[in-house]
Design a protein around this motif. Structure first.
Motif, mmCIF file in Angstrom:
data_model
loop_
_atom_site.group_PDB
_atom_site.id
_atom_site.type_symbol
_atom_site.label_atom_id
_atom_site.label_comp_id
_atom_site.label_asym_id
_atom_site.label_seq_id
_atom_site.Cartn_x
_atom_site.Cartn_y
_atom_site.Cartn_z
ATOM 1 N N TRP A 42 3.085 7.812 -7.129
ATOM 2 C CA TRP A 42 3.996 6.703 -6.840
ATOM 3 C C TRP A 42 3.213 5.406 -6.697
ATOM 4 C CZ3 TRP A 42 7.649 8.367 -2.233
ATOM 5 C CH2 TRP A 42 8.392 9.480 -2.610
ATOM 6 N N THR A 43 3.791 4.321 -7.176
ATOM 7 C CA THR A 43 3.307 2.976 -6.864
ATOM 8 C C THR A 43 4.023 2.523 -5.597
ATOM 9 O OG1 THR A 43 5.062 1.871 -8.096
ATOM 10 C CG2 THR A 43 3.037 2.464 -9.338
ATOM 11 N N ILE A 44 3.681 1.351 -5.105
ATOM 12 C CA ILE A 44 4.409 0.837 -3.940
ATOM 13 C C ILE A 44 5.871 0.595 -4.303
ATOM 14 C CG2 ILE A 44 3.785 -1.587 -4.306
ATOM 15 C CD1 ILE A 44 4.296 0.255 -0.909
ATOM 16 N N ASP A 45 6.150 0.220 -5.555
ATOM 17 C CA ASP A 45 7.548 0.037 -5.973
ATOM 18 C C ASP A 45 8.328 1.345 -5.879
ATOM 19 O OD1 ASP A 45 7.229 -2.701 -6.517
ATOM 20 O OD2 ASP A 45 6.574 -2.292 -8.574
ATOM 21 N N LYS A 48 -8.702 -8.449 6.231
ATOM 22 C CA LYS A 48 -7.659 -7.491 6.571
ATOM 23 C C LYS A 48 -7.889 -6.165 5.844
ATOM 24 C CE LYS A 48 -2.678 -7.219 6.887
ATOM 25 N NZ LYS A 48 -1.405 -7.877 6.705
ATOM 26 N N TRP A 49 -7.650 -5.042 6.531
ATOM 27 C CA TRP A 49 -7.702 -3.726 5.922
ATOM 28 C C TRP A 49 -6.353 -3.429 5.295
ATOM 29 C CZ3 TRP A 49 -12.107 -1.092 5.347
ATOM 30 C CH2 TRP A 49 -13.191 -1.406 6.172
ATOM 31 N N LEU A 50 -6.352 -2.954 4.032
ATOM 32 C CA LEU A 50 -5.128 -2.604 3.317
ATOM 33 C C LEU A 50 -5.268 -1.220 2.693
ATOM 34 C CD1 LEU A 50 -4.464 -5.983 1.452
ATOM 35 C CD2 LEU A 50 -3.345 -5.160 3.532
ATOM 36 N N LEU A 51 -4.151 -0.534 2.553
ATOM 37 C CA LEU A 51 -4.159 0.782 1.917
ATOM 38 C C LEU A 51 -4.365 0.634 0.416
ATOM 39 C CD1 LEU A 51 -1.168 2.369 3.785
ATOM 40 C CD2 LEU A 51 -3.479 3.249 3.773
ATOM 41 N N SER A 52 -5.315 1.382 -0.119
ATOM 42 C CA SER A 52 -5.553 1.425 -1.564
ATOM 43 C C SER A 52 -4.991 2.697 -2.172
ATOM 44 C CB SER A 52 -7.048 1.359 -1.869
ATOM 45 O OG SER A 52 -7.576 0.128 -1.464
ATOM 46 N N GLN A 53 -5.126 3.795 -1.416
ATOM 47 C CA GLN A 53 -4.660 5.086 -1.919
ATOM 48 C C GLN A 53 -4.259 5.967 -0.753
ATOM 49 O OE1 GLN A 53 -7.041 7.047 -4.972
ATOM 50 N NE2 GLN A 53 -6.777 8.965 -3.879
ATOM 51 N N MET A 54 -3.209 6.748 -0.975
ATOM 52 C CA MET A 54 -2.762 7.705 0.025
ATOM 53 C C MET A 54 -2.448 9.014 -0.680
ATOM 54 S SD MET A 54 0.613 7.559 2.489
ATOM 55 C CE MET A 54 -0.052 6.304 3.551
ATOM 56 N N HIS A 55 -2.902 10.101 -0.085
ATOM 57 C CA HIS A 55 -2.567 11.429 -0.591
ATOM 58 C C HIS A 55 -1.811 12.142 0.513
ATOM 59 C CE1 HIS A 55 -3.187 15.701 -1.639
ATOM 60 N NE2 HIS A 55 -2.940 15.231 -2.838
ATOM 61 N N SER A 56 -0.633 12.677 0.177
ATOM 62 C CA SER A 56 0.243 13.241 1.182
ATOM 63 C C SER A 56 0.737 14.615 0.749
ATOM 64 C CB SER A 56 1.443 12.295 1.372
ATOM 65 O OG SER A 56 2.312 12.786 2.342
ATOM 66 N N GLU A 72 9.313 -5.584 2.666
ATOM 67 C CA GLU A 72 8.297 -6.644 2.637
ATOM 68 C C GLU A 72 7.050 -6.229 3.421
ATOM 69 O OE1 GLU A 72 7.898 -11.190 4.256
ATOM 70 O OE2 GLU A 72 9.816 -10.629 3.319
ATOM 71 N N LYS A 73 7.249 -5.645 4.594
ATOM 72 C CA LYS A 73 6.111 -5.205 5.409
ATOM 73 C C LYS A 73 5.430 -3.977 4.797
ATOM 74 C CE LYS A 73 7.227 -7.385 9.732
ATOM 75 N NZ LYS A 73 7.563 -7.233 11.145
ATOM 76 N N MET A 74 6.194 -3.146 4.090
ATOM 77 C CA MET A 74 5.571 -2.025 3.376
ATOM 78 C C MET A 74 4.586 -2.576 2.352
ATOM 79 S SD MET A 74 8.757 0.608 2.679
ATOM 80 C CE MET A 74 7.771 1.735 1.672
ATOM 81 N N ARG A 75 5.030 -3.565 1.573
ATOM 82 C CA ARG A 75 4.171 -4.169 0.545
ATOM 83 C C ARG A 75 2.965 -4.880 1.164
ATOM 84 N NH1 ARG A 75 6.773 -3.956 -4.324
ATOM 85 N NH2 ARG A 75 9.037 -3.749 -4.274
ATOM 86 N N ALA A 76 3.148 -5.445 2.353
ATOM 87 C CA ALA A 76 2.066 -6.183 3.018
ATOM 88 C C ALA A 76 0.954 -5.259 3.517
ATOM 89 C CB ALA A 76 2.625 -7.006 4.176
ATOM 90 N N ALA A 77 1.225 -3.959 3.637
ATOM 91 C CA ALA A 77 0.234 -3.011 4.154
ATOM 92 C C ALA A 77 -0.666 -2.434 3.067
ATOM 93 C CB ALA A 77 0.943 -1.873 4.893
ATOM 94 N N VAL A 78 -0.368 -2.741 1.795
ATOM 95 C CA VAL A 78 -1.122 -2.140 0.687
ATOM 96 C C VAL A 78 -1.754 -3.209 -0.194
ATOM 97 C CG1 VAL A 78 0.462 -0.164 0.690
ATOM 98 C CG2 VAL A 78 0.823 -2.016 -0.946
ATOM 99 N N ASP A 114 -3.147 -4.423 -4.218
ATOM 100 C CA ASP A 114 -2.505 -4.480 -5.542
ATOM 101 C C ASP A 114 -2.645 -3.195 -6.346
ATOM 102 O OD1 ASP A 114 -1.710 -7.064 -4.996
ATOM 103 O OD2 ASP A 114 -3.398 -7.981 -6.036
ATOM 104 N N SER A 115 -3.648 -2.385 -6.042
ATOM 105 C CA SER A 115 -3.871 -1.167 -6.822
ATOM 106 C C SER A 115 -3.332 0.092 -6.133
ATOM 107 C CB SER A 115 -5.366 -0.989 -7.088
ATOM 108 O OG SER A 115 -6.056 -0.748 -5.868
ATOM 109 N N PHE A 116 -2.562 -0.060 -5.083
ATOM 110 C CA PHE A 116 -2.100 1.071 -4.266
ATOM 111 C C PHE A 116 -1.424 2.161 -5.093
ATOM 112 C CE2 PHE A 116 1.391 3.146 -1.944
ATOM 113 C CZ PHE A 116 0.679 3.767 -0.938
#
Length: 150
Positions: free
Chosen positions: A60-63, A125-133, A41-47, A49-51
């Motif tokens: 990967w999507t958040i799912d 609130k700041w949310l993650l939109s994209q992450m490259h790892s 739940e908290k993982m989803r709260a940090a991103v 809708d387009s993450f």
């Protein structure tokens, strides 16, 4: 007197810049704290809708991300080293090193990633939109990097 005023303004500006940097990095810290606690739940709260996460050659999507984070018999401790960040209006770009220590009763191992994120302001609130790892090869660590524990 003029020098004191300049010094006070410099201190205020420096503090507000640091606070802004901490605020824009919060969703990264929040996401990895949630990963460590297996809290979907908290993982989803940090991103937002387009993450999207570009993870070591996969998209990967958040799912997808949530589905690989499953309770396990280890403790994950997160460490970060911010390389740089830039804010342009309601969007921020952050480049950083990520280190995770995985420890259980038998062993301890460190894994390192070079990561970049796009963070968007949604409401207040700041949310993650994209992450490259990009994960470093096992046994390798970045040279000359000092990490701060989350």
């Amino acid at each position: 007197m003029k020098h004191i005023l300049v010094l006070i303004l410099f201190v205020i500006f420096s503090a507000s810049t640091q606070a802004k940097d901490n605020t824009i990095f919060s969703p990264v810290s929040d996401l990895f704290s949630a990963v460590s606690n297996f809290d979907h739940e908290k993982m989803r709260a940090a991103v937002d809708d387009s993450f999207l996460l570009l993870e070591h050659g996969e998209v990967w999507t958040i799912d997808d991300f949530v589905n690989v984070v499953k309770p396990a018999d280890y403790i994950r401790t997160n460490y970060f080293s911010v390389i740089n960040s830039r804010v342009e209006g309601d969007v921020a770009f952050i480049n950083y090193w990520n280190k995770a220590n995985f420890k259980n009763t038998e062993k301890s191992a460190d894994i390192y990633w070079l990561e970049s994120v796009v963070v968007s302001k949604v409401g207040d609130k700041w949310l993650l939109s994209q992450m490259h790892s990009t994960r470093l090869p096992q046994g390798e660590s970045p040279k000359g990097v000092t990490f701060t524990k989350q």
